[in-house]
Write an enzyme that holds these catalytic residues in place. Structure first.
Site, mmCIF file in Angstrom:
data_model
loop_
_atom_site.group_PDB
_atom_site.id
_atom_site.type_symbol
_atom_site.label_atom_id
_atom_site.label_comp_id
_atom_site.label_asym_id
_atom_site.label_seq_id
_atom_site.Cartn_x
_atom_site.Cartn_y
_atom_site.Cartn_z
ATOM 1 N N ALA A 34 0.800 -1.226 0.000
ATOM 2 C CA ALA A 34 0.000 0.000 0.000
ATOM 3 C C ALA A 34 0.830 1.273 0.000
ATOM 4 O O ALA A 34 0.290 2.359 -0.253
ATOM 5 C CB ALA A 34 -0.926 0.001 1.221
ATOM 6 N N GLY A 36 3.817 1.443 -1.781
ATOM 7 C CA GLY A 36 4.739 1.351 -2.917
ATOM 8 C C GLY A 36 4.414 2.349 -4.011
ATOM 9 O O GLY A 36 3.392 3.047 -3.972
ATOM 10 N N TYR A 206 -2.949 -2.230 -19.820
ATOM 11 C CA TYR A 206 -3.342 -1.807 -21.165
ATOM 12 C C TYR A 206 -4.783 -2.174 -21.479
ATOM 13 O O TYR A 206 -5.435 -1.514 -22.288
ATOM 14 C CB TYR A 206 -2.385 -2.392 -22.208
ATOM 15 C CG TYR A 206 -1.455 -1.337 -22.748
ATOM 16 C CD1 TYR A 206 -0.582 -0.683 -21.879
ATOM 17 C CD2 TYR A 206 -1.479 -0.952 -24.082
ATOM 18 C CE1 TYR A 206 0.235 0.328 -22.341
ATOM 19 C CE2 TYR A 206 -0.659 0.057 -24.544
ATOM 20 C CZ TYR A 206 0.200 0.691 -23.680
ATOM 21 O OH TYR A 206 1.000 1.702 -24.128
ATOM 22 N N LYS A 209 -6.975 0.710 -20.760
ATOM 23 C CA LYS A 209 -6.900 1.927 -21.571
ATOM 24 C C LYS A 209 -8.143 1.999 -22.455
ATOM 25 O O LYS A 209 -8.528 1.013 -23.086
ATOM 26 C CB LYS A 209 -5.612 1.935 -22.401
ATOM 27 C CG LYS A 209 -4.371 2.208 -21.553
ATOM 28 C CD LYS A 209 -3.140 2.361 -22.402
ATOM 29 C CE LYS A 209 -1.926 2.758 -21.570
ATOM 30 N NZ LYS A 209 -1.984 4.133 -21.065
ATOM 31 N N ASP A 263 8.786 -6.848 -21.200
ATOM 32 C CA ASP A 263 8.152 -5.728 -20.510
ATOM 33 C C ASP A 263 6.909 -5.224 -21.239
ATOM 34 O O ASP A 263 5.937 -4.827 -20.607
ATOM 35 C CB ASP A 263 9.162 -4.586 -20.357
ATOM 36 C CG ASP A 263 8.634 -3.440 -19.499
ATOM 37 O OD1 ASP A 263 7.886 -3.722 -18.545
ATOM 38 O OD2 ASP A 263 8.952 -2.271 -19.796
ATOM 39 N N HIS A 268 1.323 -6.238 -23.131
ATOM 40 C CA HIS A 268 0.488 -5.130 -23.608
ATOM 41 C C HIS A 268 0.157 -5.246 -25.102
ATOM 42 O O HIS A 268 -1.006 -5.197 -25.501
ATOM 43 C CB HIS A 268 1.182 -3.786 -23.385
ATOM 44 C CG HIS A 268 1.599 -3.527 -21.975
ATOM 45 N ND1 HIS A 268 0.916 -4.018 -20.891
ATOM 46 C CD2 HIS A 268 2.640 -2.811 -21.467
ATOM 47 C CE1 HIS A 268 1.515 -3.612 -19.776
ATOM 48 N NE2 HIS A 268 2.561 -2.881 -20.104
#
Length: 791
Positions: A34, A36, A206, A209, A263, A268
């Site tokens: 919580a 971070g 993603y 989004k 990554d 994504h």
């Protein structure tokens, strides 16, 4: 009674339903990690947005921030974040102030370190609900912690902090979900020991989004217009791109482990791609149907090879790694910070259509989009001025899902005006002004119907809302996760030691990272300038294919992938020459494991191969049914024939299974095959025979000390193998030697000893049948990889 006081206050400001409506139960949200970075930047704001949106839903809430820090410092850190929470600009100030105050009162900090801590949290939730007389609806645990902590936390939740029967549990997991297929499988197995699949929500932000989340609804709402053109006949290519201007400074410890493919591309961009190419379910609101169709789209993608990608690394990266990770001066990292990858699908809808996925750091702009570019068959006779004045059919036709940033600086959906005007939901998307001063892909915005969200929402707020509503289609299932890793891991393995192209970063990159599609793969358009090269140790990929002699015949040798690429190209050239000469190409292929990668290469990268004029024969076959997994024909069909367009009557499997019997002499299967060859192949002389070599020197199914097949008449015969299945059918050595060309493929360190032996012995086919391969009036070429040649 803290919760009761909060409910009364909310009732007073008119934001909560009547008691009759307020009966859906209580939800406890536990945010692990919580204090971070992710929690500070996005998650607390997303939880506050959830509270504002759902305060009138009939559910009551408490929010539990948790971390390893002790109570006092942890509480101080957490509430420093909560005090900075904000409302949307269109939110009434009074309502915002009241709800923020209530949210803070409903939030508390816990140190969660031991099993006892989790037990105490569960008791606290149960006590609170008992005091308030509320039924428990469910618990959400959001894991904003490193994956190495998942298993221990999962064990504690499962044993000490599950809600009672009748209430649901939702566990939210942040990426990375593993480093490759093996580690993802391991993590999935561990978590499955504590949680059911329907309880796990793996986040890819993603999918929250707005432009990405609208791909499927857009396709559904415009189904009638898109169905005729959403296929290989009309789509030129599909691009999914995420460009960043920032570099990896401050994150090199993470980036060294993962790199740009892990990554960004594996998650994504792959998720956005599957939304574009999956078959559209009858009901896009059905999470189960959407998840299943996404999985099918992933499984239809061709496997990736080293030639499927171009990799780059911005120049300052290695020095940043040295500084941040205390690496020795001169340490060179091969971690890519840029990647362009070419993907194909073997689905009927998308056969032959290139999908390009691109991402990188230290690039010239920050932008993300998915773009479907359509083929344009129009020719326009009017002048450029007239063409620009209207919505000419000669202008590019495209649909763009703009994720954000870039010149538009907003999520958007753009459709070329020379395509169609799309249907868009007016309550959530609004048509934007057709500006001609802004350009997208060289076209003014006035060339597009452009829509942007009525209200922009942060991706995490969207996803937290979906978690609350139990919408699993916006999250990654275990099956989809493993399918994605199965797709990407071979590329990661094959490029793990490949030096990436160095680029300066930003606008100075100019055309250095431009790449093009070449021979079924991709390659950088420009040669790498010498001044950008840094000293590196020689690596296997630095060596080029060499040509020499082996047993007095031409030798082509390289690393395995380059060798297969060269062999496939040479086979295509031989086929084209033969078709030009005689109108057909007779090709005899051996079985075994070595040619599998060759078959896959031919299927995926050699679209110019004259398959329509090719006759495919077998050099040998095991005496098993043709549908058996050990059948050479079955392997040939699976890896090559089902992917190319060879006429049915041009495929000639060996007749090993006649009258429901396998390789019985009196059935005359070998004789029948020899007759077919004599009838169809001029002079029984194949245009090309592809052979392999066994560790004992056998080739086709001609084994050492065989009693027949090594000399005599050119024929087909039954043979005996020393290993199961023992019975085989094979072309004889004299028949092989009548071929115009014979290519011998030798791969792997396991073939080094026999390769060395063959380099020293003469013509002794009774000991080493391969030594008897010597075309009487044709050419023999050896294709031997470095591992087989050098050990």
């Amino acid at each position: 009674k803290m919760l009761g006081r909060v409910l009364c206050t909310v009732l007073f400001v008119g934001a909560f339903p009547s008691p009759a409506e307020a009966s859906q139960g209580h939800i406890s949200v536990v945010l692990l990690g919580a204090t971070g970075d992710l929690a500070k930047k996005y998650l607390w704001q997303g939880l506050f947005q959830l509270y504002m949106d759902q305060v009138s839903s009939g559910h009551s809430f408490t929010f539990h921030g948790a971390a390893l820090a002790a109570l006092e410092p942890g509480q101080r850190l957490m509430f420093d974040v909560l005090k900075k929470l904000s409302c949307a600009p269109d939110e009434a100030p009074n309502r915002c102030a009241v709800l923020k105050d209530q949210f803070l009162k409903l939030s508390q900090y816990h140190q969660l370190k031991t099993a006892e801590n989790y037990t105490a949290l569960s008791r606290e939730i149960e006590t609170l609900l008992r005091q308030e007389g509320l039924r428990e609806a469910g618990r959400i645990f959001y894991f904003s912690v490193p994956p190495f902590a998942y298993t221990e936390i999962a064990r504690h939740i499962n044993s000490s902090c599950r809600p009672p029967a009748g209430a649901w549990l939702r566990v939210v997991l942040e990426k990375p979900f593993g480093h490759d297929l093996h580690s993802a499988q391991q993590l999935a197995t561990e978590l499955a020991g504590f949680f059911r699949e329907e309880e796990m929500y793996r986040v890819d932000h993603y999918l929250g989004k707005q432009a990405v989340a609208h791909i499927l609804p857009f396709r559904d709402q415009n189904r009638q217009l898109l169905d005729p053109i959403w296929n290989r006949h009309h789509v030129e290519r599909v691009e999914v791109v995420l460009k960043e201007t920032v570099d990896a400074k401050g994150r090199t410890s993470f980036y060294e482990q993962y790199g740009v493919i892990r990554d960004v591309l594996q998650n994504h961009l792959t998720e956005a791609l599957t939304f574009l190419i999956m078959e559209l379910p009858a009901n896009v609101s059905s999470a189960q149907e959407v998840v299943q169709h996404k999985l099918q789209a992933l499984q239809a993608l061709w496997g990736l090879e080293r030639s499927s990608a171009v990799l780059g690394q911005y120049q300052a990266y290695s020095s940043q790694v040295q500084e941040e990770l205390q690496e020795a001066r001169g340490h060179v990292s091969t971690t890519p910070t840029f990647a362009g990858v070419l993907i194909h699908s073997d689905s009927l809808r998308w056969e032959g259509v290139p999908f390009l996925l691109t991402s990188g750091k230290a690039l010239d702009e920050r932008v993300g989009y998915a773009r479907v570019l359509f083929k344009n068959r129009a020719y326009c006779t009017q002048s450029g001025t007239l063409r620009d004045a209207g919505h000419s059919q000669c202008k590019p036709k495209q649909i763009i899902f703009h994720f954000g940033h870039g010149v538009l600086n907003t999520p958007a959906v753009l459709v070329s005006r020379n395509l169609f005007q799309p249907a868009m939901p007016k309550d959530s998307w609004k048509e934007a002004e057709a500006r001609s001063d802004l350009h997208v892909f060289g076209q003014p915005l006035s060339d597009f119907y452009m829509y942007s969200p009525v209200k922009e929402r942060d991706a995490y707020s969207v996803l937290i809302s979906h978690i609350y509503h139990g919408r699993k289609d916006f999250f990654i299932t275990t099956e989809n996760l493993l399918a994605s890793w199965a797709f990407w891991t071979p590329l990661l393995d094959s490029t793990s030691r490949q030096p990436p192209r160095l680029y300066p970063g930003g606008v100075e990159n100019q055309h250095l990272l431009d790449f093009e599609m070449v021979s079924g793969g991709v390659a950088f358009t420009l040669a790498e300038p010498a001044e950008l090269l840094s000293p590196r140790g020689q690596m296997p990929s630095d060596f080029r294919a060499i040509q020499s002699k082996f047993r007095q015949s031409p030798l082509v040798s390289a690393w395995a992938e380059d060798l297969i690429s060269r062999l496939a190209s040479d086979m295509e050239e031989a086929a084209l020459r033969s078709v030009a000469r005689s109108g057909q190409f007779h090709l005899a292929l051996s079985g075994g494991s070595s040619p599998v990668v060759l078959f896959q290469r031919l299927a995926r990268h050699h679209h110019g191969f004259p398959w329509r004029h090719t006759h495919v024969w077998l050099a040998d076959e095991r005496c098993v049914p043709l549908t058996d997994s050990e059948s050479n024909f079955q392997g040939l069909h699976r890896h090559l024939l089902q992917h190319v367009r060879v006429p049915y009557f041009n495929i000639h499997p060996m007749p090993v299974h006649l009258r429901r019997r396998l390789c019985v002499e009196e059935d005359r299967g070998a004789e029948l095959y020899a007759q077919d060859i004599a009838a169809l192949v001029a002079n029984a002389s194949f245009d090309l025979v592809l052979l392999g070599v066994g560790t004992d020197g056998h080739t086709a199914s001609l084994f050492p000390r065989a009693e027949s097949g090594l000399d005599g008449a050119p024929t087909v015969l039954l043979t005996e193998s020393p290993v199961k299945p023992h019975q085989r059918m094979s072309l004889s050595l004299p028949l092989i030697n009548r071929a115009r060309q014979v290519f011998v493929l030798v791969l792997g360190r396991g073939k080094h000893d026999i390769t060395t032996l063959l380099s020293r012995v003469g013509h002794e086919p009774s000991k080493w049948p391969i030594s008897g391969v010597s075309p009487s009036s044709g050419q023999l070429v050896w294709y031997v990889d470095y591992e087989a040649l050098l050990g």
